[in-house]
Design an enzyme around this catalytic site. Structure first.
Site, PDB file in Angstrom:
ATOM      1  CB  CYS A 105     -69.211  70.671   5.236  1.00 24.38           C
ATOM      2  SG  CYS A 105     -67.768  71.713   4.955  1.00 24.38           S
ATOM      3  CB  THR A 106     -65.136  68.226   6.256  1.00 23.19           C
ATOM      4  OG1 THR A 106     -65.513  68.936   7.449  1.00 23.19           O
ATOM      5  CG2 THR A 106     -64.472  69.187   5.278  1.00 23.19           C
TER       6      THR A 106
END
Length: 322
Positions: A105-106
Site C-alpha cells: 500500500c502506501t
C-alpha cells in the site's frame, strides 16, 4: 537451504492488515517448510506502536538492533502521510543492504521518500498513485496492477494485495506447491497475477447517474456474450446511438466499447481462473465468439495468451473436450 530473514518495519499509524497479511503468509511458509523464514518486527525505538485501527503491536526489537534482512517489508497506513524523518533516514541508510525491498500500500511512499524507488517501476494504493508520481518523478508509477516486481524491488497496491505479493514471493523462494498450500490454509487464491487490475471493470468506471445508463452497465456485466454494440445498448437505454455514446462516456468515464472490452476480458479471466471450461467455451461465454478473437484481446491487454494465463494462474483442472 539458507533461512531468509523478513524484517517488517512498524510505526504509529501503520495499517494492521498490511503487517499481519504478509506475516501470516511467511509464517505459513515457515510452518510448512521449517527453516525457510525468520520473521522479525521492529520500530524505531523498539517500543509498541498503535495501528490506524487502534490496535497496539509490540515489535521484537528496535530498528537500530536489526540485522540486514533478506526481505525488508514496509507496510502502509496513515502513518506514512507525515513520516518520522528518522524512519526515512533509517530506510535510506539500510534499505540498500536488504536483498529484497517490499512495500504494501502506501509503504511505497516511505521507500520513495528514502530514494529507494528511483528508477524503478512501482505501484501503490490507487487513491495515492497520482500523488506518488507527482512527489517522486524519478519513480515510474503504474496505477493499474495489484503488485509490481522490478528487480529486487516489489511494491503492492492496497491492503489485501500485500497477501497476493507475499504469496508470489513465497512461490519464487520455495516453489508453487508451498505457496499453494499456504494460500489454501489462509483460504485465499494463489492465482492472482501481478498485472491483475486493482479494480473490477465496474469499479474502474464511474457509476452512471441516470437509471437507464446504470441498467445498461448492469446488463453488460450480466450478459457479456450478448449483442453489446452501441446500437443495441442505445436501444436498451431508449436513446439514439449518438446520444447514448456521448452520455455513457460522460457519466462513466469510458466509451461503451471500452467498457464492454473490460467486462469481457474480466469475465474471461474469471472463467479461466475458476472453471474448467475449455478455451472455446470461455471465448463464447465471454462474448468473443472465437478463441482467436479472445487470444488477440488477451495479448493486447495482458501480453499473454489465454492458455498461458490459465496455466500460470489457475489450479482448476480443465475438463476434457466433449
Amino acid at each position: 537451504m539458507a533461512q531468509r530473514t523478513v524484517l517488517v518495519v512498524l510505526f504509529d499509524g501503520v495499517q494492521s492488515l498490511d503487517v499481519t497479511g504478509p506475516v501470516e503468509v511467511f509464517a505459513g511458509a515457515e510452518t510448512h517448510t521449517p527453516g525457510s523464514y525468520r520473521i522479525r518486527t521492529a520500530s524505531l525505538d523498539g517500543g509498541p506502536v498503535r495501528t490506524s485501527s487502534g490496535l497496539t503491536v509490540v515489535p521484537d526489537q528496535a530498528l537500530a538492533d536489526a540485522c540486514d534482512p533478506h526481505t525488508l517489508l514496509v507496510p502502509g497506513g496513515q502513518g506514512t502521510r507525515r513520516p518520522d524523518p528518522e524512519l526515512v533516514a533509517w530506510l535510506r541508510a539500510h534499505g540498500p543492504r536488504a536483498g529484497r525491498l517490499v512495500s504494501v500500500c502506501t509503504g511505497a511512499a516511505l521507500l520513495a521518500g528514502a530514494g529507494l524507488l528511483d528508477g524503478h517501476r512501482a505501484t501503490t494504493h490507487w487513491a495515492y498513485c497520482a500523488e506518488l508520481a507527482r512527489d517522486h518523478p524519478a519513480v515510474e508509477v503504474d496505477p493499474d496492477p495489484i503488485y509490481v516486481r522490478d528487480g529486487h524491488v516489489a511494491t503492492s497496491a492496497g491492503v489485501t494485495s500485500g497477501i497476493d505479493l507475499a504469496l508470489a514471493l513465497v512461490e519464487e523462494d520455495l516453489g508453487r506447491d508451498v505457496a499453494l498450500t499456504v494460500a489454501r490454509h489462509l483460504v485465499v487464491f494463489l492465482r492472482k497475477p501481478g498485472n491483475q487490475a486493482q479494480f473490477s471493470a465496474q469499479l474502474a468506471a464511474q457509476t452512471a447517474r441516470r437509471a437507464p445508463l446504470r441498467e445498461v452497465q448492469q446488463w453488460i456485466t450480466e450478459h457479456p456474450d450478448d449483442d453489446l454494440s452501441v446500437e443495441a445498448l442505445a436501444a436498451r437505454a431508449a436513446l439514439s446511438p449518438r446520444h447514448f455514446a456521448r452520455a455513457f462516456q460522460a457519466e462513466t468515464g469510458a466509451t461503451p466499447g471500452r467498457y464492454v472490452d473490460r467486462v469481457r476480458l474480466e469475465h474471461a479471466r474469471r472463467l479461466l481462473e475458476d472453471s474448467g471450461d475449455g478455451v472455446e467455451e470461455v471465448s463464447r461465454a465471454s462474448g468473443y465468439g472465437t478463441p482467436e478473437a479472445m487470444r488477440r484481446a488477451f495479448l493486447r491487454a495482458l501480453g499473454t495468451t489465454p492458455a498461458e494465463y490459465r496455466r500460470r494462474f489457475s489450479p482448476a483442472p480443465v475438463r476434457p473436450a466433449r
